[in-house]
Scaffold this motif. Structure first.
Motif, PDB file in Angstrom:
ATOM      1  N   HIS A 169      10.191 -52.430  63.857  1.00 38.65           N
ATOM      2  CA  HIS A 169      10.767 -52.567  65.192  1.00 38.65           C
ATOM      3  C   HIS A 169      10.503 -53.957  65.751  1.00 38.65           C
ATOM      4  O   HIS A 169       9.588 -54.654  65.322  1.00 38.65           O
ATOM      5  N   ASP A 171       6.136 -52.870  68.712  1.00 38.67           N
ATOM      6  CA  ASP A 171       6.250 -51.419  68.535  1.00 38.67           C
ATOM      7  C   ASP A 171       5.120 -50.755  69.301  1.00 38.67           C
ATOM      8  O   ASP A 171       4.211 -51.419  69.814  1.00 38.67           O
ATOM      9  N   LEU A 172       5.159 -49.448  69.335  1.00 39.89           N
ATOM     10  CA  LEU A 172       4.067 -48.671  69.897  1.00 39.89           C
ATOM     11  C   LEU A 172       2.793 -49.049  69.153  1.00 39.89           C
ATOM     12  O   LEU A 172       2.756 -49.018  67.919  1.00 39.89           O
ATOM     13  N   LYS A 173       1.765 -49.417  69.897  1.00 39.19           N
ATOM     14  CA  LYS A 173       0.533 -49.893  69.278  1.00 39.19           C
ATOM     15  C   LYS A 173      -0.026 -48.894  68.267  1.00 39.19           C
ATOM     16  O   LYS A 173      -0.545 -49.288  67.217  1.00 39.19           O
ATOM     17  N   ASP A 174       0.082 -47.618  68.561  1.00 40.04           N
ATOM     18  CA  ASP A 174      -0.412 -46.582  67.657  1.00 40.04           C
ATOM     19  C   ASP A 174       0.271 -46.629  66.291  1.00 40.04           C
ATOM     20  O   ASP A 174      -0.256 -46.086  65.324  1.00 40.04           O
ATOM     21  N   ASN A 175       1.458 -47.236  66.193  1.00 41.45           N
ATOM     22  CA  ASN A 175       2.178 -47.292  64.924  1.00 41.45           C
ATOM     23  C   ASN A 175       1.697 -48.404  63.989  1.00 41.45           C
ATOM     24  O   ASN A 175       2.128 -48.450  62.838  1.00 41.45           O
ATOM     25  N   GLU A 222      -2.885 -44.257  76.936  1.00 41.22           N
ATOM     26  CA  GLU A 222      -1.632 -44.807  77.412  1.00 41.22           C
ATOM     27  C   GLU A 222      -0.743 -45.321  76.274  1.00 41.22           C
ATOM     28  O   GLU A 222      -1.208 -45.638  75.197  1.00 41.22           O
ATOM     29  N   ARG A 223       0.571 -45.407  76.593  1.00 41.49           N
ATOM     30  CA  ARG A 223       1.541 -45.977  75.647  1.00 41.49           C
ATOM     31  C   ARG A 223       1.535 -47.495  75.803  1.00 41.49           C
ATOM     32  O   ARG A 223       1.773 -48.015  76.893  1.00 41.49           O
ATOM     33  N   LEU A 235       3.061 -51.118  74.288  1.00 37.63           N
ATOM     34  CA  LEU A 235       3.976 -51.864  73.439  1.00 37.63           C
ATOM     35  C   LEU A 235       3.211 -53.084  72.948  1.00 37.63           C
ATOM     36  O   LEU A 235       2.839 -53.956  73.736  1.00 37.63           O
ATOM     37  N   ALA A 273       9.800 -52.334  77.662  1.00 36.78           N
ATOM     38  CA  ALA A 273       8.640 -51.471  77.917  1.00 36.78           C
ATOM     39  C   ALA A 273       8.787 -50.750  79.257  1.00 36.78           C
ATOM     40  O   ALA A 273       8.513 -49.546  79.360  1.00 36.78           O
ATOM     41  N   HIS A 303      11.358 -47.933  78.925  1.00 41.16           N
ATOM     42  CA  HIS A 303      11.148 -46.909  77.905  1.00 41.16           C
ATOM     43  C   HIS A 303       9.791 -46.211  78.017  1.00 41.16           C
ATOM     44  O   HIS A 303       9.279 -45.683  77.033  1.00 41.16           O
ATOM     45  N   TYR A 311       6.635 -47.164  78.668  1.00 41.87           N
ATOM     46  CA  TYR A 311       5.346 -47.717  78.259  1.00 41.87           C
ATOM     47  C   TYR A 311       4.483 -47.959  79.493  1.00 41.87           C
ATOM     48  O   TYR A 311       4.995 -48.200  80.588  1.00 41.87           O
TER      49      TYR A 311
END
Length: 197
Positions: A75, A92-96, A115-116, A118, A146, A149, A151
């Protein structure tokens, strides 16, 4: 010069590959051939590539990048000028990003919990397009993305002493946009709250 930014998607996979093949490192940079897949490239990928015939190894990251784009895993945002891709930021989402996971990099999660986020892990701007606002346009687009969407934060990982070959961008670019600079082991994080929570 008009800069148009688009989210990376299957429709522009060929533009992305062409950018990395021909333009991104046209200055002879040692990073040529990265295709911005490092955050998805595991030791198992490297081991498998080492077992390939020598003539096939140089194209493995290129092929992997295409697989990731077509599979919806890679992404980020692509900047275009005059119909040609001029820059990319991997976001991308940091968790990814396994290298930024809570388990592998807990220091980078200091001050945030569930938290979400980016995460913007890399910028690549074509050498002939540097100092024309490409990275700033990519960052501005990422912040708007962000906000739109869901974040809570946007994070970047700039270099303390920036040079054009530093893929994290400059700290000043983030500071100018209201990011807080947080010192962590091994570097700095630029973080901005964009959500309501």
């Amino acid at each position: 010069m008009e800069i148009k930014v688009r989210e990376l998607c299957k429709d522009i996979a060929d533009d992305y590959i062409r950018f990395f093949d021909d333009r991104a490192f046209s200055d002879g940079s040692a990073e040529k051939g990265c295709y911005c897949v490092w955050h998805h490239w595991t030791s198992e990928h490297e081991r498998a590539r080492s077992l390939m015939p020598a003539a096939e190894r140089p194209n493995r990251k290129r092929d992997f990048a295409r697989e990731l784009i077509l599979g919806g895993t890679l992404h980020g945002f692509c900047a275009f000028c005059d119909g040609q891709m001029a820059g990319f930021c991997n976001a991308d989402l940091k968790d990814n990003y396994f290298r930024l996971s809570r388990a592998d990099n807990p220091e980078s999660w200091r001050g945030i919990s569930g938290e979400r986020v980016l995460a913007i892990v890399c910028y690549i701007v074509a050498p002939d397009m540097r100092r024309k606002g490409i990275a700033k346009a990519l960052l501005d687009y990422a912040v708007r993305h962000a906000q739109n969407h869901g974040y809570d934060f946007v994070e970047g990982y700039p270099s303390q002493e920036f040079s054009p070959r530093d893929c994290g961008g400059s700290a000043g670019m983030y500071i100018d946009r209201g990011f807080e600079i947080i010192g962590v082991e091994g570097g700095i994080i630029a973080r901005k709250k964009v959500g309501k929570s």
